[in-house]
Design a protein around this motif. Structure first.
Motif, PDB file in Angstrom:
ATOM      1  N   LEU A   1      -4.282   4.658   3.142  1.00 45.02           N
ATOM      2  CA  LEU A   1      -3.410   3.866   2.072  1.00 45.02           C
ATOM      3  C   LEU A   1      -4.117   2.756   1.382  1.00 45.02           C
ATOM      4  CD1 LEU A   1      -0.013   3.667   4.332  1.00 45.02           C
ATOM      5  CD2 LEU A   1      -0.447   4.650   2.048  1.00 45.02           C
TER       6      LEU A   1
ATOM      7  N   THR B   1       2.920   6.411  -7.007  1.00 43.79           N
ATOM      8  CA  THR B   1       2.192   7.466  -7.668  1.00 43.79           C
ATOM      9  C   THR B   1       2.831   8.698  -7.253  1.00 43.79           C
ATOM     10  OG1 THR B   1       0.308   5.992  -6.763  1.00 43.79           O
ATOM     11  CG2 THR B   1      -0.184   8.301  -7.634  1.00 43.79           C
ATOM     12  N   VAL B   2       3.419   9.038  -6.166  1.00 38.69           N
ATOM     13  CA  VAL B   2       3.958  10.239  -5.867  1.00 38.69           C
ATOM     14  C   VAL B   2       4.930  10.774  -6.764  1.00 38.69           C
ATOM     15  CG1 VAL B   2       5.039  11.847  -4.249  1.00 38.69           C
ATOM     16  CG2 VAL B   2       2.833  10.709  -3.605  1.00 38.69           C
TER      17      VAL B   2
ATOM     18  N   GLY C   1      11.749  16.675  -0.886  1.00 43.27           N
ATOM     19  CA  GLY C   1      10.611  17.135   0.087  1.00 43.27           C
ATOM     20  C   GLY C   1      10.039  16.091   0.630  1.00 43.27           C
ATOM     21  N   LEU C   2       9.929  14.918   0.069  1.00 44.84           N
ATOM     22  CA  LEU C   2       9.103  13.814   0.660  1.00 44.84           C
ATOM     23  C   LEU C   2       9.814  13.128   1.686  1.00 44.84           C
ATOM     24  CD1 LEU C   2       6.644  12.181  -0.391  1.00 44.84           C
ATOM     25  CD2 LEU C   2       8.033  10.663  -1.525  1.00 44.84           C
TER      26      LEU C   2
ATOM     27  N   TYR D   1      -4.726   2.772  -2.668  1.00 44.83           N
ATOM     28  CA  TYR D   1      -4.184   1.816  -3.424  1.00 44.83           C
ATOM     29  C   TYR D   1      -5.380   1.286  -4.459  1.00 44.83           C
ATOM     30  CZ  TYR D   1      -2.077  -3.225  -4.374  1.00 44.83           C
ATOM     31  OH  TYR D   1      -1.744  -3.950  -4.981  1.00 44.83           O
TER      32      TYR D   1
ATOM     33  N   PHE E   1       0.898  -1.229  -0.087  1.00 48.71           N
ATOM     34  CA  PHE E   1      -0.021  -0.044  -0.047  1.00 48.71           C
ATOM     35  C   PHE E   1       0.953   1.178  -0.053  1.00 48.71           C
ATOM     36  CE2 PHE E   1      -2.728  -3.349   2.002  1.00 48.71           C
ATOM     37  CZ  PHE E   1      -3.633  -3.261   0.953  1.00 48.71           C
ATOM     38  N   ALA E   2       1.978   1.056   0.699  1.00 50.78           N
ATOM     39  CA  ALA E   2       2.851   2.457   0.899  1.00 50.78           C
ATOM     40  C   ALA E   2       3.449   2.401  -0.417  1.00 50.78           C
ATOM     41  CB  ALA E   2       3.843   2.209   2.254  1.00 50.78           C
TER      42      ALA E   2
ATOM     43  N   SER F   1       2.455   1.695  -3.366  1.00 53.81           N
ATOM     44  CA  SER F   1       1.614   1.886  -4.396  1.00 53.81           C
ATOM     45  C   SER F   1       1.634   3.614  -4.376  1.00 53.81           C
ATOM     46  CB  SER F   1       0.313   1.547  -4.215  1.00 53.81           C
ATOM     47  OG  SER F   1      -0.663   2.040  -4.913  1.00 53.81           O
ATOM     48  N   TYR F   2       1.524   3.980  -3.063  1.00 48.94           N
ATOM     49  CA  TYR F   2       1.370   5.497  -2.864  1.00 48.94           C
ATOM     50  C   TYR F   2       2.734   6.168  -3.323  1.00 48.94           C
ATOM     51  CZ  TYR F   2       1.793  10.145  -1.041  1.00 48.94           C
ATOM     52  OH  TYR F   2       2.061  11.282  -0.827  1.00 48.94           O
ATOM     53  N   LEU F   3       3.774   5.782  -2.844  1.00 42.87           N
ATOM     54  CA  LEU F   3       5.067   6.326  -3.316  1.00 42.87           C
ATOM     55  C   LEU F   3       5.405   6.220  -4.680  1.00 42.87           C
ATOM     56  CD1 LEU F   3       6.941   5.048  -0.112  1.00 42.87           C
ATOM     57  CD2 LEU F   3       6.482   7.312  -0.709  1.00 42.87           C
TER      58      LEU F   3
ATOM     59  N   LYS G   1      11.296  15.057  -6.208  1.00 36.68           N
ATOM     60  CA  LYS G   1      10.394  14.474  -5.055  1.00 36.68           C
ATOM     61  C   LYS G   1      11.002  14.009  -3.977  1.00 36.68           C
ATOM     62  CE  LYS G   1       6.457  14.956  -7.109  1.00 36.68           C
ATOM     63  NZ  LYS G   1       5.300  15.668  -6.881  1.00 36.68           N
TER      64      LYS G   1
END
Lengths: 189, 364
Positions: free
Chosen positions: B275, A59-60, A80-81, B279, A52-53, A55-57, A77
């Protein structure tokens, strides 16, 4: 009966100190130490984030949404990230025998694997003599750090035969840290 | 079995000894790693077990979402829902999710068990809504920095803390009123279900009277004061201590109060749920993602529910214990006031201290 059960549950939860972890981001780690007999000059730490993390990262980082992260995108990125992580010293604690180990993170690099996002941290220990302890721990329990199964720890360089790496829960100043690595050398006390 | 174990230990010892010699500088090798087996104690093992379970559940939820994405059976989806639910139950064991606030609130209030369950459901629903709303704000939130947490949307936390503080202050106000005799201490904060609770109690009281040992405490307010709502006809006795004065506005206020408390406790979304939602959005699985987050929030709600209900029962049991046969005694009254003030003070402090911390204002 139900009343007793509810009361028991209530008491167990209420008297529990607030150390019961409920992390939201799960990170597995591998540690690669650079050794010189009874001291370590540094280590490379690889973090792999949960799906999940990750996937988010992705995307960012993937600002243009093309499914790949270019070096420009990564560079734009990452500062800052990851600034808050850097402020927290990347959740690293390193203690020498006198508890004043000198160390710093030399380099941080994002790792874009097909399934998971990762971070590679190169840490310099300035020839830290054993015994020392290294730990990854987030006090506010947002991150959980665990060892990445068998083979999570490798070394390069000569290691004194009396040295032992010990992995497990921390004690003393690192009590509550679930993933600590200790290097002990010499005859056991 | 013992022999096998001994044999395995011998092999392990040989491997460990063989790998601890001086190593070549050019090679990365697996050193002798002794995994500590001495546990720190029951507490550490319990903590580790909960963490390990959640780690596994997190992976499994992702795996089942991928199975749904690749068109596999509905079974994967339902199993994913079940795992998400249990994940939520365990996840809420940790800090956050408004548990302490709910416990303090119910310790400071007379309430029925049903109220605790309703509030837990409300918290779960608010949690889901907050997670979904926050996903739309995620870019703003997360790009500010990964480590700061996913729920740092300016205003959300502040609003949550202020609502909690306001409710705490209102509870304190009511506790003072009760202490000064303006209202019955058992009425503090919840006329609402009072109507029901009062009736239940009055039935019980009436029953006691029938058996000749009813109590006759009066709280100095007549039912005429209470908008002429007469419950006497139902019970045929006159002590009717407050519980049934059930004036409508008090009932409403109480529902509003507990509803607000649920909003305050649940409005800061669980970053883990956020999260999962992100996803789902990234993988075009919005509806399954929504249901998984809902299942997880329901699990969180169940844990909160057990705490809330536990607090209600704890208060009821403690009061029953001190009241014994001598209901209305000064000791029982003191304990009730103690609960009222204690709960109110804790809720107020949680709200105010959290708000001050949010503003980063030094406390002294």
């Amino acid at each position: 009966m139900l009343r007793k059960f509810l009361m028991s549950t209530f008491l167990v939860l209420v008297i529990s100190p607030p150390v019961l972890a409920n992390p939201d981001v799960w990170v597995t780690t591998t540690w690669h130490f650079r050794m010189a007999e009874q001291s370590a000059s540094g280590f490379t730490l690889e973090w792999t984030f949960d799906p999940f993390a990750s996937s988010y990262l992705f995307t960012v980082f993937d600002a243009d949404g093309y499914g790949t992260v270019t070096s420009e995108e990564a560079q734009a990125k990452e500062d800052g990230l990851f600034a808050p992580l850097a402020e927290e010293d990347w959740y690293l604690t390193i203690l020498g025998s006198d508890e004043s180990a000198s160390w710093h993170v030399q380099h941080v690099e994002p790792v874009f694997e097909p399934e998971n996002f990762g971070l590679r941290l190169t840490v310099s220990l300035n020839d830290l003599q054993a015994p020392f302890v290294a730990s990854l721990h987030d006090d506010i329990l947002f991150f959980d750090f665990s060892f990445a199964g068998d083979g999570f720890l490798t070394v390069e360089g000569p290691v004194d035969p009396t040295c032992r790496f010990v992995a497990g829960p921390g004690t003393g100043a690192l009590e509550g840290h679930l993933s600590t690595i200790t290097l002990r050398c010499g005859d056991p006390p | 079995m013992t022999d096998r174990l001994a044999c395995a230990l011998c092999i392990l010892a040989i491997v460990v000894c063989a790998t601890t010699g001086t190593m070549n500088a050019d090679e990365a090798t697996l050193p002798a790693v002794e995994i500590v087996t001495e546990d720190g104690g029951l507490w550490e093992r319990w903590t580790e077990a909960i963490v390990a379970f959640q780690r596994r559940a997190n992976t499994e939820v992702a795996r089942h979402m991928n199975a749904i994405d690749s068109g596999q059976s509905l079974g994967a989806f339902f199993l994913g829902l079940a795992i998400a639910f249990v994940y939520g139950v365990f996840h809420a064991f940790g800090p956050g999710h408004g548990k302490f606030i709910i416990v303090s609130y119910f310790l400071g209030r007379d309430a029925r068990v049903g109220r605790g369950i309703v509030m837990a459901i409300q918290v779960a629903i608010v949690h889901v809504i907050a997670a979904i709303v926050i996903v739309w704000l995620a870019d703003i939130t997360l790009q500010a920095g990964f480590g700061i947490g996913l729920a740092e949307v300016p205003g959300v936390r502040a609003a949550s803390f202020l609502i909690i503080a306001a409710i705490g202050l209102y509870m304190l106000y009511q506790a003072f009123r009760a202490a000064l005799g303006y209202i019955d201490p058992s009425e503090v904060g919840h006329g609402h279900s009072h109507a029901q609770e009062g009736h239940a109690r009055n039935h019980e009281d009436a029953h006691r009277e029938e058996h000749g040992h009813g109590h006759a405490h009066s709280h100095g307010h007549s039912h005429e004061e209470n908008h002429g709502h007469s419950h006497h006809e139902n019970h045929g006795h006159s002590h009717g201590h407050a519980h049934a004065h059930g004036h409508g506005h008090a009932a409403e206020a109480s529902k509003v109060e507990s509803g607000l408390m649920a909003v305050a406790a649940g409005i800061v979304p669980c970053p883990g749920a956020v999260l999962i939602m992100l996803y789902a959005v990234a993988n075009d699985m919005i509806y399954p993602g929504f249901l998984l987050v809902a299942a997880m929030s329901l699990g969180i709600g169940l844990t909160i529910c057990s705490l809330g209900v536990g607090a209600i029962i704890a208060r009821q049991s403690a009061l029953r214990l001190v009241e014994g046969d001598g209901a209305g005694s000064s000791g029982a009254l003191l304990v009730r006031h103690g609960f009222n003030f204690g709960g109110a003070i804790i809720v107020t402090l949680i709200g105010l201290v959290s708000f001050v911390a949010f503003l980063d204002v030094p406390l002294g």
